[in-house]
Design a protein around this motif. Structure first.
Motif, PDB file in Angstrom:
ATOM      1  N   PHE A 116      36.831  39.229  36.123  1.00  0.00           N
ATOM      2  CA  PHE A 116      35.732  37.824  34.689  1.00  0.00           C
ATOM      3  C   PHE A 116      36.494  38.123  33.671  1.00  0.00           C
ATOM      4  CE2 PHE A 116      31.916  36.030  33.335  1.00  0.00           C
ATOM      5  CZ  PHE A 116      31.544  35.540  34.125  1.00  0.00           C
ATOM      6  N   ALA A 117      36.486  38.953  32.865  1.00  0.00           N
ATOM      7  CA  ALA A 117      36.525  39.013  31.286  1.00  0.00           C
ATOM      8  C   ALA A 117      37.422  38.090  30.871  1.00  0.00           C
ATOM      9  CB  ALA A 117      36.369  39.656  30.467  1.00  0.00           C
ATOM     10  N   SER A 118      38.950  38.876  31.752  1.00  0.00           N
ATOM     11  CA  SER A 118      40.141  38.141  31.714  1.00  0.00           C
ATOM     12  C   SER A 118      40.096  36.324  31.839  1.00  0.00           C
ATOM     13  CB  SER A 118      41.589  38.899  32.497  1.00  0.00           C
ATOM     14  OG  SER A 118      41.553  38.461  33.450  1.00  0.00           O
ATOM     15  N   SER A 119      39.774  36.339  32.859  1.00  0.00           N
ATOM     16  CA  SER A 119      39.400  34.667  33.052  1.00  0.00           C
ATOM     17  C   SER A 119      38.912  33.898  31.885  1.00  0.00           C
ATOM     18  CB  SER A 119      38.992  34.298  34.415  1.00  0.00           C
ATOM     19  OG  SER A 119      37.388  34.846  34.248  1.00  0.00           O
ATOM     20  N   LEU A 120      37.278  34.427  31.428  1.00  0.00           N
ATOM     21  CA  LEU A 120      36.289  33.541  30.698  1.00  0.00           C
ATOM     22  C   LEU A 120      37.464  33.767  29.221  1.00  0.00           C
ATOM     23  CD1 LEU A 120      33.602  35.062  31.589  1.00  0.00           C
ATOM     24  CD2 LEU A 120      34.308  32.393  31.834  1.00  0.00           C
ATOM     25  N   TRP A 121      38.523  34.198  29.060  1.00  0.00           N
ATOM     26  CA  TRP A 121      38.696  35.020  27.963  1.00  0.00           C
ATOM     27  C   TRP A 121      40.376  34.205  27.843  1.00  0.00           C
ATOM     28  CZ3 TRP A 121      42.298  39.321  26.860  1.00  0.00           C
ATOM     29  CH2 TRP A 121      43.717  39.543  26.388  1.00  0.00           C
ATOM     30  N   PHE A 122      40.898  34.152  29.486  1.00  0.00           N
ATOM     31  CA  PHE A 122      42.069  32.610  28.951  1.00  0.00           C
ATOM     32  C   PHE A 122      41.854  31.487  29.159  1.00  0.00           C
ATOM     33  CE2 PHE A 122      44.318  37.060  30.960  1.00  0.00           C
ATOM     34  CZ  PHE A 122      45.138  37.198  29.684  1.00  0.00           C
ATOM     35  N   GLY A 123      40.921  30.927  30.123  1.00  0.00           N
ATOM     36  CA  GLY A 123      40.264  30.124  30.466  1.00  0.00           C
ATOM     37  C   GLY A 123      39.713  29.561  29.244  1.00  0.00           C
ATOM     38  N   ASN A 124      39.620  30.222  27.891  1.00  0.00           N
ATOM     39  CA  ASN A 124      38.679  29.613  27.013  1.00  0.00           C
ATOM     40  C   ASN A 124      39.973  29.430  25.559  1.00  0.00           C
ATOM     41  OD1 ASN A 124      36.066  29.336  27.752  1.00  0.00           O
ATOM     42  ND2 ASN A 124      35.336  30.935  26.819  1.00  0.00           N
ATOM     43  N   ILE A 179      33.198  47.360  37.355  1.00  0.00           N
ATOM     44  CA  ILE A 179      33.979  47.392  36.821  1.00  0.00           C
ATOM     45  C   ILE A 179      35.769  46.495  36.770  1.00  0.00           C
ATOM     46  CG2 ILE A 179      35.612  49.013  35.508  1.00  0.00           C
ATOM     47  CD1 ILE A 179      32.860  51.332  35.198  1.00  0.00           C
ATOM     48  N   PRO A 180      36.193  46.630  38.145  1.00  0.00           N
ATOM     49  CA  PRO A 180      37.390  46.372  38.233  1.00  0.00           C
ATOM     50  C   PRO A 180      36.707  44.553  38.457  1.00  0.00           C
ATOM     51  CG  PRO A 180      36.586  47.162  40.422  1.00  0.00           C
ATOM     52  CD  PRO A 180      35.789  47.769  39.173  1.00  0.00           C
ATOM     53  N   ILE A 181      35.919  44.186  38.682  1.00  0.00           N
ATOM     54  CA  ILE A 181      34.949  42.729  39.248  1.00  0.00           C
ATOM     55  C   ILE A 181      35.112  42.114  37.408  1.00  0.00           C
ATOM     56  CG2 ILE A 181      33.015  40.691  39.634  1.00  0.00           C
ATOM     57  CD1 ILE A 181      33.157  43.193  41.923  1.00  0.00           C
ATOM     58  N   ILE A 226      26.959  42.754  35.744  1.00  0.00           N
ATOM     59  CA  ILE A 226      28.260  42.857  34.917  1.00  0.00           C
ATOM     60  C   ILE A 226      28.816  42.142  33.664  1.00  0.00           C
ATOM     61  CG2 ILE A 226      30.464  41.170  35.644  1.00  0.00           C
ATOM     62  CD1 ILE A 226      29.513  40.962  38.098  1.00  0.00           C
ATOM     63  N   ALA A 227      27.641  41.663  33.399  1.00  0.00           N
ATOM     64  CA  ALA A 227      27.937  40.986  31.682  1.00  0.00           C
ATOM     65  C   ALA A 227      28.308  42.032  31.042  1.00  0.00           C
ATOM     66  CB  ALA A 227      26.551  39.771  31.037  1.00  0.00           C
ATOM     67  N   PRO A 228      27.055  43.066  30.485  1.00  0.00           N
ATOM     68  CA  PRO A 228      27.836  43.845  29.425  1.00  0.00           C
ATOM     69  C   PRO A 228      29.159  44.778  29.853  1.00  0.00           C
ATOM     70  CG  PRO A 228      25.500  44.053  30.481  1.00  0.00           C
ATOM     71  CD  PRO A 228      25.980  43.183  30.913  1.00  0.00           C
ATOM     72  N   CYS A 229      29.231  44.954  31.105  1.00  0.00           N
ATOM     73  CA  CYS A 229      30.619  45.538  31.191  1.00  0.00           C
ATOM     74  C   CYS A 229      31.672  44.646  31.321  1.00  0.00           C
ATOM     75  CB  CYS A 229      30.378  46.106  32.626  1.00  0.00           C
ATOM     76  SG  CYS A 229      32.155  46.819  33.336  1.00  0.00           S
ATOM     77  N   SER A 230      31.244  43.327  31.401  1.00  0.00           N
ATOM     78  CA  SER A 230      32.763  42.228  30.999  1.00  0.00           C
ATOM     79  C   SER A 230      32.211  42.001  29.442  1.00  0.00           C
ATOM     80  CB  SER A 230      32.006  40.643  31.360  1.00  0.00           C
ATOM     81  OG  SER A 230      32.661  40.824  32.467  1.00  0.00           O
ATOM     82  N   PHE A 231      31.586  42.296  28.663  1.00  0.00           N
ATOM     83  CA  PHE A 231      31.539  41.723  27.035  1.00  0.00           C
ATOM     84  C   PHE A 231      32.436  43.850  26.510  1.00  0.00           C
ATOM     85  CE2 PHE A 231      30.068  43.619  22.936  1.00  0.00           C
ATOM     86  CZ  PHE A 231      30.017  42.514  22.476  1.00  0.00           C
ATOM     87  N   VAL A 232      32.105  44.961  27.075  1.00  0.00           N
ATOM     88  CA  VAL A 232      32.884  46.128  26.295  1.00  0.00           C
ATOM     89  C   VAL A 232      34.594  45.498  27.051  1.00  0.00           C
ATOM     90  CG1 VAL A 232      33.725  48.213  26.502  1.00  0.00           C
ATOM     91  CG2 VAL A 232      31.260  47.281  26.994  1.00  0.00           C
ATOM     92  N   PHE A 233      34.879  45.603  27.661  1.00  0.00           N
ATOM     93  CA  PHE A 233      36.059  44.618  28.143  1.00  0.00           C
ATOM     94  C   PHE A 233      36.772  43.660  27.643  1.00  0.00           C
ATOM     95  CE2 PHE A 233      36.173  46.284  32.492  1.00  0.00           C
ATOM     96  CZ  PHE A 233      37.182  46.902  32.803  1.00  0.00           C
ATOM     97  N   LEU A 234      36.333  42.712  26.371  1.00  0.00           N
ATOM     98  CA  LEU A 234      36.424  41.184  25.916  1.00  0.00           C
ATOM     99  C   LEU A 234      36.458  42.233  24.231  1.00  0.00           C
ATOM    100  CD1 LEU A 234      33.912  38.424  26.993  1.00  0.00           C
ATOM    101  CD2 LEU A 234      36.724  39.133  26.496  1.00  0.00           C
ATOM    102  N   PHE A 235      36.190  43.356  24.526  1.00  0.00           N
ATOM    103  CA  PHE A 235      35.479  44.010  23.090  1.00  0.00           C
ATOM    104  C   PHE A 235      36.751  44.133  22.728  1.00  0.00           C
ATOM    105  CE2 PHE A 235      35.066  47.265  19.810  1.00  0.00           C
ATOM    106  CZ  PHE A 235      34.053  47.140  18.915  1.00  0.00           C
ATOM    107  N   ILE A 236      37.864  44.786  23.557  1.00  0.00           N
ATOM    108  CA  ILE A 236      38.829  46.037  23.318  1.00  0.00           C
ATOM    109  C   ILE A 236      39.929  44.291  22.968  1.00  0.00           C
ATOM    110  CG2 ILE A 236      41.121  47.381  24.860  1.00  0.00           C
ATOM    111  CD1 ILE A 236      38.472  47.975  26.541  1.00  0.00           C
ATOM    112  N   PRO A 237      40.469  43.589  23.219  1.00  0.00           N
ATOM    113  CA  PRO A 237      41.187  42.203  22.614  1.00  0.00           C
ATOM    114  C   PRO A 237      40.685  42.067  21.224  1.00  0.00           C
ATOM    115  CG  PRO A 237      40.643  41.631  24.636  1.00  0.00           C
ATOM    116  CD  PRO A 237      39.880  43.324  24.505  1.00  0.00           C
ATOM    117  N   TRP A 238      39.200  41.748  21.521  1.00  0.00           N
ATOM    118  CA  TRP A 238      38.697  41.347  20.308  1.00  0.00           C
ATOM    119  C   TRP A 238      39.186  42.331  19.565  1.00  0.00           C
ATOM    120  CZ3 TRP A 238      34.584  43.441  17.104  1.00  0.00           C
ATOM    121  CH2 TRP A 238      34.421  42.989  15.899  1.00  0.00           C
TER     122      TRP A 238
END
Length: 344
Positions: A87-95, A81-83, A196-208
């Motif tokens: 990871f989600a934040s790095s991809l979000w900000f980078g993109n 979960i923390p990783i 990790i990908a499904p968990c990152s998807f959930v973290f990205l869903f919140i700001p989305w």
């Protein structure tokens, strides 16, 4: 005369360079309001994570290409979960940075990644502050500052997003070392995507949901399935190609290939995106930063060889030393790798 093995190695390297450059240019084209006009980086990243998670599920559960690791709830809660969050934040900000600054300038800013990783590791206590490495970090930073000063279309917001993305990636690497490696867990690309990908998807869903969903509802953007499918497929293929190259040649070779890829990418971006203008000061600053990166890579190779010689001279009962987070990152590569070990 090249034998078959050498030829295959060069083909792998070529595929890696093409895919890495292609994914970056493709993302820029999709997100740019001047071209495809889909300025929603969180949505694009969610598509990548969702697609990768589904593919990994079929490869593991249906086709049984690899076996899943023994994952307990405690390991998932304290490690995955923390990783995934960083990871989600790095991809979000980078993109998101693609919306504001050019591909060429982003590649120049990525020279700061060793600095971010080293500083984060020192603060977290997983690496020691060394004078030689610190001087290299100063050299890289000076080069990036000069390059930024020479950027004609410098944008504070875009630069800030890119820097935040790099520190998010640095924190992910440190957490990977502290949480996963010390538990003896190693994730290959497929198992990394699976967990990790499904968990990152959930973290990205919140700001989305709060940032992009309301805007998309009123913008009436038309969804082109084949564009997003091919984009996600390229991102997935890049992750696998890096793993193949690392397994065949090693991290040092892919770092050298990454330097070549960056120069090719900078040149291609000025051709494909005419609004990207490179100045002489850009090149001078990037060359200075690159010198620091090359010296940093040299120090890592030297330390690795010294450690290997020490291990070979020690009794077999001595355990191997855990890799530092700075050993896990290729400063010249894209941010799509999510494996627990160093396969990018």
């Amino acid at each position: 005369m090249l034998n078959r093995e050498h030829l295959l190695t060069y083909i792998y390297l070529l595929v890696y360079i093409l895919l890495s450059s292609g994914v970056i240019l493709y993302n820029k084209w999709v997100l740019s309001t001047k071209y495809f006009n889909f300025p929603y980086p969180i949505t694009l990243t969610m598509i990548h994570m969702g697609f990768s998670g589904v593919v990994a599920f079929f490869l593991i559960r249906v086709f049984k290409v690899v076996s899943p690791i023994k994952m307990t709830f405690q390991i998932y809660a304290t490690c995955v979960i923390p990783i995934s969050a960083f990871f989600a934040s790095s991809l979000w900000f980078g993109n998101t940075a693609y919306l504001y600054i050019s591909v060429a300038f982003i590649q120049m800013l990525k020279s700061l990644m060793p600095v971010a990783t080293f500083l984060t590791a020192v603060v977290c206590g997983t690496d020691k502050l060394r004078c030689d490495v610190f001087l290299n970090m100063v050299l890289v930073s000076v080069g990036v500052v000069i390059s930024s000063y020479g950027e004609i279309h410098f944008n504070v917001l875009g630069t800030g997003y890119q820097v935040m993305g790099m520190f998010g990636e640095a924190l992910r690497l440190v957490l990977t070392q502290v949480l996963l490696q010390k538990k003896g867990l190693t994730l290959n690309p497929i198992t990394s995507l699976y967990y990790i990908a499904p968990c990152s998807f959930v973290f990205l869903f919140i700001p989305w949901y709060f940032l992009e969903k309301p805007v998309m509802e009123v913008s009436q953007i038309q969804f082109n399935f084949w564009i997003f499918f091919s984009n996600a497929l390229c991102a997935l293929a890049l992750n696998f190609s890096i793993f193949l190259v690392i397994g065949r040649t090693g991290a040092v070779t892919i770092r050298v290939a990454g330097v070549l890829k960056d120069w090719i990418l900078i040149a291609l971006s000025t051709v494909l995106f005419p609004e990207s203008v490179i100045t002489g000061l850009n090149i001078i600053g990037y060359a200075i930063a690159l010198c620091g990166v090359v010296m940093y890579n040299y120090l890592k190779v030297r330390d690795a060889r010294a450690s290997q010689l020490l291990i070979e001279n020690l009794p077999e009962r001595v355990e191997l030393k855990t890799l530092k987070a700075s050993d896990l990152y290729d400063p010249n590569d894209n941010v799509h790798n999510i494996s627990g070990g160093r396969n990018v």
